[in-house]
Scaffold this motif. Sequence first.
Motif, PDB file in Angstrom:
ATOM      1  N   ARG A  57       0.830  -1.208   0.000  1.00  0.00           N
ATOM      2  CA  ARG A  57       0.000   0.000   0.000  1.00  0.00           C
ATOM      3  C   ARG A  57       0.864   1.258   0.000  1.00  0.00           C
ATOM      4  N   THR A  59       3.924   1.647  -1.102  1.00  0.00           N
ATOM      5  CA  THR A  59       4.641   1.839  -2.366  1.00  0.00           C
ATOM      6  C   THR A  59       3.688   2.034  -3.540  1.00  0.00           C
ATOM      7  N   GLY A  60       2.632   1.255  -3.585  1.00  0.00           N
ATOM      8  CA  GLY A  60       1.729   1.299  -4.730  1.00  0.00           C
ATOM      9  C   GLY A  60       0.756   2.459  -4.702  1.00  0.00           C
ATOM     10  N   GLN A  61      -0.011   2.564  -3.637  1.00  0.00           N
ATOM     11  CA  GLN A  61      -1.055   3.586  -3.566  1.00  0.00           C
ATOM     12  C   GLN A  61      -0.512   4.951  -3.159  1.00  0.00           C
ATOM     13  N   LEU A  62       0.467   4.957  -2.267  1.00  0.00           N
ATOM     14  CA  LEU A  62       0.957   6.228  -1.740  1.00  0.00           C
ATOM     15  C   LEU A  62       2.234   6.704  -2.419  1.00  0.00           C
ATOM     16  N   GLY A  63       2.858   5.849  -3.195  1.00  0.00           N
ATOM     17  CA  GLY A  63       4.018   6.261  -3.965  1.00  0.00           C
ATOM     18  C   GLY A  63       5.303   6.435  -3.184  1.00  0.00           C
ATOM     19  N   LEU A  64       5.400   5.841  -1.989  1.00  0.00           N
ATOM     20  CA  LEU A  64       6.641   5.957  -1.221  1.00  0.00           C
ATOM     21  C   LEU A  64       7.710   5.044  -1.799  1.00  0.00           C
ATOM     22  N   ASN A  65       8.954   5.481  -1.698  1.00  0.00           N
ATOM     23  CA  ASN A  65      10.051   4.595  -2.063  1.00  0.00           C
ATOM     24  C   ASN A  65      10.388   3.724  -0.850  1.00  0.00           C
ATOM     25  N   ASP A 103      -1.180   9.021   4.774  1.00  0.00           N
ATOM     26  CA  ASP A 103      -1.880   9.429   3.558  1.00  0.00           C
ATOM     27  C   ASP A 103      -1.664  10.912   3.267  1.00  0.00           C
ATOM     28  N   ALA A 106       1.953  11.487   2.152  1.00  0.00           N
ATOM     29  CA  ALA A 106       2.163  10.982   0.793  1.00  0.00           C
ATOM     30  C   ALA A 106       1.555  11.927  -0.233  1.00  0.00           C
ATOM     31  N   ARG A 110       3.486  13.761  -3.485  1.00  0.00           N
ATOM     32  CA  ARG A 110       3.075  13.625  -4.884  1.00  0.00           C
ATOM     33  C   ARG A 110       2.675  14.956  -5.489  1.00  0.00           C
TER      34      ARG A 110
END
Length: 116
Positions: A57, A59-65, A103, A106, A110
């Motif tokens: 979640r 990495t995929g939804q929130l775009g964290l590395n 959330d 993140a 973005r």
Amino acid sequence: MDERPRYMISVAAELVGMHPQTLRIYEAKGLVRPKRTPGNTRLYSEADLERLRLIQRLTGQLGLNLAGVETVLRLEDELGRGAVEVGQQVPQRVVADVDVAIDQHAATLRFPSLTI
């Protein structure tokens, strides 16, 4: 959460929708720590699967590395340890608050506001 190791890597990967190599990478980076059999086979618990779903979640939804994921997981671990030290379970309200904060953070990563 059930801490009993029970799923081999192929089953765990299928249950969380990841490739087994991804689980190996996450283990190498210290993001997840499956138990090992005497024959050195990785065994994942339900708690491990939940942690993998959280990583997915983040990495995929929130775009964290993965560095961001590592920070979030470390903070959650510290929060959980603090509750254990005082003999309490982390209230679901606190977990929900952490999720909301993640959330919000993140979203700022973005879509940072532009300043001129």
